[in-house]
Write an enzyme that holds these catalytic residues in place. Structure first.
Site, PDB file in Angstrom:
ATOM      1  N   GLU A   1      21.862  69.759  74.939  1.00 36.34           N
ATOM      2  CA  GLU A   1      22.256  68.422  74.467  1.00 36.34           C
ATOM      3  C   GLU A   1      22.102  67.288  75.082  1.00 36.34           C
ATOM      4  OE1 GLU A   1      26.654  68.761  75.763  1.00 36.34           O
ATOM      5  OE2 GLU A   1      26.577  70.115  74.355  1.00 36.34           O
TER       6      GLU A   1
ATOM      7  N   LYS B   1      22.312  64.201  77.795  1.00 34.25           N
ATOM      8  CA  LYS B   1      23.181  63.804  78.944  1.00 34.25           C
ATOM      9  C   LYS B   1      23.112  62.516  78.778  1.00 34.25           C
ATOM     10  CE  LYS B   1      23.063  63.983  83.940  1.00 34.25           C
ATOM     11  NZ  LYS B   1      24.090  63.256  84.206  1.00 34.25           N
TER      12      LYS B   1
ATOM     13  N   ASP C   1      24.309  58.693  79.467  1.00 32.50           N
ATOM     14  CA  ASP C   1      24.414  57.882  80.841  1.00 32.50           C
ATOM     15  C   ASP C   1      25.641  56.832  80.631  1.00 32.50           C
ATOM     16  OD1 ASP C   1      23.852  57.092  83.045  1.00 32.50           O
ATOM     17  OD2 ASP C   1      22.128  55.789  82.492  1.00 32.50           O
TER      18      ASP C   1
ATOM     19  N   TYR D   1      32.074  66.393  75.015  1.00 35.45           N
ATOM     20  CA  TYR D   1      31.102  67.359  75.243  1.00 35.45           C
ATOM     21  C   TYR D   1      31.795  68.670  76.020  1.00 35.45           C
ATOM     22  CZ  TYR D   1      30.321  64.628  79.367  1.00 35.45           C
ATOM     23  OH  TYR D   1      30.565  63.848  80.493  1.00 35.45           O
TER      24      TYR D   1
ATOM     25  N   LYS E   1      16.962  66.291  84.506  1.00 38.75           N
ATOM     26  CA  LYS E   1      16.979  64.770  84.720  1.00 38.75           C
ATOM     27  C   LYS E   1      15.548  64.333  84.102  1.00 38.75           C
ATOM     28  CE  LYS E   1      19.596  62.510  86.564  1.00 38.75           C
ATOM     29  NZ  LYS E   1      20.409  62.233  87.990  1.00 38.75           N
TER      30      LYS E   1
ATOM     31  N   CYS F   1       9.360  30.616 105.720  1.00 33.53           N
ATOM     32  CA  CYS F   1      10.301  31.020 105.041  1.00 33.53           C
ATOM     33  C   CYS F   1      10.580  30.334 103.742  1.00 33.53           C
ATOM     34  CB  CYS F   1      11.709  31.098 105.835  1.00 33.53           C
ATOM     35  SG  CYS F   1      13.267  31.496 104.952  1.00 33.53           S
TER      36      CYS F   1
ATOM     37  N   CYS G   1      14.226  28.378 104.179  1.00 30.85           N
ATOM     38  CA  CYS G   1      14.565  27.407 105.366  1.00 30.85           C
ATOM     39  C   CYS G   1      13.261  26.826 105.985  1.00 30.85           C
ATOM     40  CB  CYS G   1      15.464  27.991 106.456  1.00 30.85           C
ATOM     41  SG  CYS G   1      14.403  29.079 107.398  1.00 30.85           S
TER      42      CYS G   1
ATOM     43  N   CYS H   1      12.102  36.299 109.136  1.00 30.21           N
ATOM     44  CA  CYS H   1      12.346  34.791 109.311  1.00 30.21           C
ATOM     45  C   CYS H   1      13.360  34.739 110.374  1.00 30.21           C
ATOM     46  CB  CYS H   1      13.481  34.193 108.141  1.00 30.21           C
ATOM     47  SG  CYS H   1      13.937  32.631 108.489  1.00 30.21           S
TER      48      CYS H   1
ATOM     49  N   CYS I   1      19.237  30.505 108.870  1.00 33.18           N
ATOM     50  CA  CYS I   1      18.652  30.393 107.654  1.00 33.18           C
ATOM     51  C   CYS I   1      19.706  30.923 106.594  1.00 33.18           C
ATOM     52  CB  CYS I   1      17.445  31.599 107.662  1.00 33.18           C
ATOM     53  SG  CYS I   1      16.660  31.839 105.874  1.00 33.18           S
TER      54      CYS I   1
HETATM   55  S1  IVH Z   1      29.009  69.070  80.774  1.00 32.97           S
HETATM   56  C1  IVH Z   1      31.526  71.587  83.337  1.00 32.97           C
HETATM   57  N1  IVH Z   1      27.667  67.535  79.025  1.00 32.97           N
HETATM   58  O1  IVH Z   1      27.065  64.284  83.365  1.00 32.97           O
HETATM   59  C2  IVH Z   1      30.620  70.777  82.442  1.00 32.97           C
HETATM   60  N2  IVH Z   1      28.060  66.540  81.335  1.00 32.97           N
HETATM   61  O2  IVH Z   1      25.702  64.889  86.338  1.00 32.97           O
HETATM   62  C3  IVH Z   1      30.467  69.472  82.868  1.00 32.97           C
HETATM   63  N3  IVH Z   1      27.294  64.208  81.306  1.00 32.97           N
HETATM   64  O3  IVH Z   1      29.971  65.171  85.229  1.00 32.97           O
HETATM   65  C4  IVH Z   1      30.023  68.407  82.248  1.00 32.97           C
HETATM   66  N4  IVH Z   1      26.689  64.100  79.419  1.00 32.97           N
HETATM   67  O4  IVH Z   1      30.061  63.065  83.199  1.00 32.97           O
HETATM   68  C5  IVH Z   1      28.084  67.550  80.119  1.00 32.97           C
HETATM   69  N5  IVH Z   1      26.336  66.648  77.404  1.00 32.97           N
HETATM   70  C6  IVH Z   1      27.139  66.399  78.561  1.00 32.97           C
HETATM   71  C7  IVH Z   1      27.032  65.371  79.440  1.00 32.97           C
HETATM   72  C8  IVH Z   1      27.647  65.397  80.756  1.00 32.97           C
HETATM   73  C9  IVH Z   1      26.556  63.532  80.228  1.00 32.97           C
HETATM   74  C10 IVH Z   1      27.722  63.825  82.703  1.00 32.97           C
HETATM   75  C11 IVH Z   1      28.997  64.217  82.952  1.00 32.97           C
HETATM   76  C12 IVH Z   1      28.972  65.296  84.144  1.00 32.97           C
HETATM   77  C13 IVH Z   1      27.541  64.648  84.564  1.00 32.97           C
HETATM   78  C14 IVH Z   1      26.843  65.331  85.668  1.00 32.97           C
END
Ligand code: IVH
Length: 734
Positions: free
Chosen positions: A116, A118, A120, A266, A354, A449, A452, A467, A472
């Site tokens: 799924e 992640k 932000d 989630y 990531k 600089c 200043c 500087c 400054c």
């Molecule tokens: S699951 C035990 N699912 O990312 C399961 N986390 O870097 C824990 N986050 O602490 C989290 N999207 O705040 C999960 N689809 C997703 C997420 C997610 C964002 C965040 C969450 C977690 C952090 C970890």
């Protein structure tokens, strides 16, 4: 690297990571990219793995960061909010999968994952009792969060009551509060106009004053200069994540009402009266209760399929209204979650993939220079804005230093490749030579600089410029900001904008001047009311008692970081001793110089040069006159001085971090594992695990919670558990 060097590097990394954690989570103003952060963390983990004897349970590598801030009640989560381990490529993903199969004793099986997005945003936990929202908490430190129930209305899709009748009796549900990119742009637009209006009023007021003085007037201006516009742009909110996190913690309801947030849930925390067998069932269940769930997920058998799904997600993620910084893989079979277990801070059955930095091409309009508090000049690329790079608009990027510009032959007018890793400080990677305009000329680094006019001085191999003018303006402001910083004298309310006002309007020139401010003077400043003036004066007053290391660090001596300032405060009983110490004495201080042959000289020289400077001496005398604490006696003579504590099992009255603070306040230390150096193992007696048997084997004193509390109670600071600490036991996660 030998152990002493490793210890120093580890300590430096820990301090650096802790600082960036704070900037990211509490101040919502990160200064390094996620990638840079991850690489610091990876270095720390690698070193701790290589030198396990240097591991500590309170290292940021095994901790969940904290967003806890003042002004909110802290409430314990029913079940802790965990973090996730990160992977960055297929081979790391395979390692994760292999580890998991091993733990589960399923080496030859193919595991099924739910993939799924992640999200932000900012982590939140909502608690529903009998279908009613009773509490909304931030993630906090994972064990306790800030109570933001009063701000729940800002999250437009968060139901106050669950739908239907078949909801669980108790539902603790985890997710992310986010701001859509559209809402972010809207708010940023409003903030920009507002800032421009204010800047114009200020500019015209100044023109009016000047014309009154000179008797000569050009009339009012109706536009702002390039520099002024740039400054405004720089101070606008950085990205949707930070603005969402900041919004959740707004105390001013009228500001809150003008913003809108959304949420996605989630994962489950504590639940009574409901169970799922597979992770993939969760989104549907949440939707049936009227809770917003992930809008996209896919099933994958094994890592190869998972990788395909991750790539699919990456291709469409920019179409989502919210930013994503990766994908999350969760073992679909929930019955295996318990068996997979947890690491110190994350479940073993889930992992975050990531995304790498995003890159784009744009034109370099100009190169400006920024001057930091130590006078170091950093060149900044002013770019034709790139929209939507890693979720934000990028119009500036770092060019590091003059050496970097020369090496890559970066020229104004060039088309450059810009990289933005997740958040903040994008960087110029290089030039697209085929697009170079014929008329372009190599960039010539200014000799003076820009702030200043002083002649810049060159130093170091990387062609850094500094500087040299102590007066400054950005240096003056930077030194005061640093002095007041949370990591130094911790003067609340003395942030960037207040410092600007003090310097500009009240003639504050160095940190010592702030101790001579009065309420009358503060009240002449824009936006200062009785209460804010009193609060600031109280914070300044309080800082007079700060520990000596804070003062040493706050003075901003070149090359002296927080760790070393602590070391100095331990070695010298007061500031005068340090000021009058000779080079040899300073050089001998533990750890100094282990790094390279000349580093002891560098730091000792820097200290010497600082205290030999009459200007600095005058500041110190003024600080002494103001009654600041110059003595380190209370830092070394704590009643637990030198004692090492290890915890196991459950403490009833406080969390691990609170216990650690109490120990450290009295001069002791905490560690994550029992060794011959351990003085006390604090145990609840109910959990006789590995640490317990090791302590017994080594003959280490094992004490219970009651005894521990008696030890940390002292005359001045008797420990009283905070109001929110429930009778509930809390398991330490090691
Ligand atoms: S699951 C035990 N699912 O990312 C399961 N986390 O870097 C824990 N986050 O602490 C989290 N999207 O705040 C999960 N689809 C997703 C997420 C997610 C964002 C965040 C969450 C977690 C952090 C970890």
């Amino acid at each position: 690297m030998d152990e002493i060097q490793a210890k120093q590097t580890i300590e430096r990394l820990r301090a650096e990571i802790a600082k960036h954690e704070r900037l990211y989570r509490i101040e919502n103003a990160p200064v390094i990219s996620d990638d840079e952060f991850d690489s610091l963390m990876r270095r720390l983990r690698a070193l701790e793995a290589e030198y396990p004897q240097l591991s500590r349970s309170d290292s940021p590598s095994s901790k969940i960061g904290s967003d806890l801030s003042e002004g909110f009640a802290t409430v314990r989560h029913i079940s802790p909010m965990l973090s996730l381990d990160n992977v960055f490529n297929l081979s790391e993903l395979e390692d994760f999968d292999e580890r998991l199969r091993k733990v589960l004793g399923m080496e030859s099986s193919t595991l099924e994952y739910c993939v799924e997005p992640k999200i932000d945003g900012a982590g939140i936990s909502a608690v529903y009792e009998n279908g009613n929202l009773v509490r909304l908490l931030t993630r906090g430190n994972g064990e306790e969060g800030d109570d933001i129930t009063a701000n729940a209305f800002a999250i437009k899709n968060l139901p106050l009551r669950l739908k239907g009748v078949r909801f669980p009796k108790l539902l603790e549900i985890r997710g992310e509060a986010y701001m859509t990119r559209a809402e972010f742009e809207r708010l940023k637009g409003i903030a920009r106009l507002d800032a421009m209006r204010k800047a114009l009023i200020k500019k015209n007021k100044k023109l009016e004053r000047d014309s009154l003085l000179s008797g000569f007037s050009n009339g009012p201006e109706d536009s702002l200069g390039e520099d002024e516009l740039r400054d405004i742009e720089r101070n606008l909110p950085a990205n949707p994540r930070n603005l969402a996190a900041g919004t959740l913690k707004l105390l001013d309801k009228s500001v809150l009402e003008a913003r809108s947030l959304m949420a996605i849930f989630y994962s489950l925390g504590a639940v009574e009266g409901f169970d799922i067998k597979e992770q993939s069932e969760l989104p549907r269940a949440l939707e049936a209760w009227g809770l917003p769930a992930v809008n996209w997920f896919a099933m994958a058998r094994g890592t190869e399929e998972a990788f395909e799904k991750i790539s699919e997600l990456e291709a469409i993620r920019n179409d989502f209204p919210y930013n994503t910084d990766g994908a999350v893989l969760k073992l679909n079979d929930c019955s295996l979650h318990a068996a997979a277990g947890l690491t110190s801070h994350a479940p073993r059955w889930a992992v975050a993939w990531k995304y790498r930095a995003q890159r784009a091409e744009t034109v370099l309009d100009s190169i400006t220079l920024q001057v930091g508090r130590t006078g170091v000049v950093t060149p900044v690329a002013e770019l034709e804005p790139i929209y939507g790079l890693s979720g934000t608009t990028v119009s500036r990027a770092t060019l590091h230093n003059a050496g970097y510009i020369a090496e890559k032959d970066i020229r104004v007018g060039d088309t450059v490749v810009v990289e933005k890793a997740g958040e903040i400080i994008p960087a110029v990677l290089g030039v697209v030579l085929s697009k170079r305009p014929e008329s372009s000329v190599p960039f010539e680094f200014p000799k003076t600089c820009p702030k200043c006019g002083a002649d810049l001085k060159k130093f170091g191999e990387k062609m850094l410029f500094r500087c040299p003018n102590m007066a400054c303006p950005p240096q003056v402001r930077g030194r005061i900001e640093h002095f007041a910083d949370r990591d130094c004298m911790d003067i609340r309310g003395l942030g960037k904008s207040v410092v600007d006002k003090l310097v500009e309007n009240l003639g504050v020139k160095d940190p010592s001047d702030i101790y001579f401010l009065t309420k009358e003077k503060l009240l002449t400043l824009d936006k200062f009311k009785e209460k804010s003036a009193e609060n600031l004066l109280a914070a300044i007053e309080k800082s007079k008692k700060a520990e000596l290391w804070r003062l040493i660090f706050g003075l901003g001596i070149l090359e002296i970081g927080e760790q070393f300032a602590k070391e100095l405060a331990r070695k010298f009983s007061n500031l005068d001793e340090l000021m009058n110490a000779d080079m040899e004495t300073i050089k001998q201080i533990d750890g100094m110089g282990a790094k390279s042959k000349d580093s002891p000289a560098v730091r000792a020289l820097s200290i010497k040069a600082f205290f030999d400077d009459p200007h600095n001496r005058a500041i110190i005398e003024k600080l002494r006159g103001a009654g600041l604490n110059f003595s380190s006696s209370n830092e070394t003579s704590g009643k637990l001085s030198g004692k090492i504590f290890v915890f196991t099992g459950t403490l009833k009255s406080m969390g691990r971090s609170e216990a650690k603070v109490l120990v450290e306040r009295l001069g002791g230390k905490t560690a994550g594992s029992v060794s011959s150096k351990t003085d006390f193992l604090v145990s609840d007696g109910a959990f006789e695990g590995e640490k317990f048997s090791k302590a017994k084997e080594l003959g280490i004193k094992i004490i219970g919670e009651k005894e521990f509390l008696e030890m940390v109670e002292d005359g001045n600071s008797k420990y009283t558990p905070s109001e929110n600490v429930k009778g509930e036991g809390q398991m330490f996660l090691f």
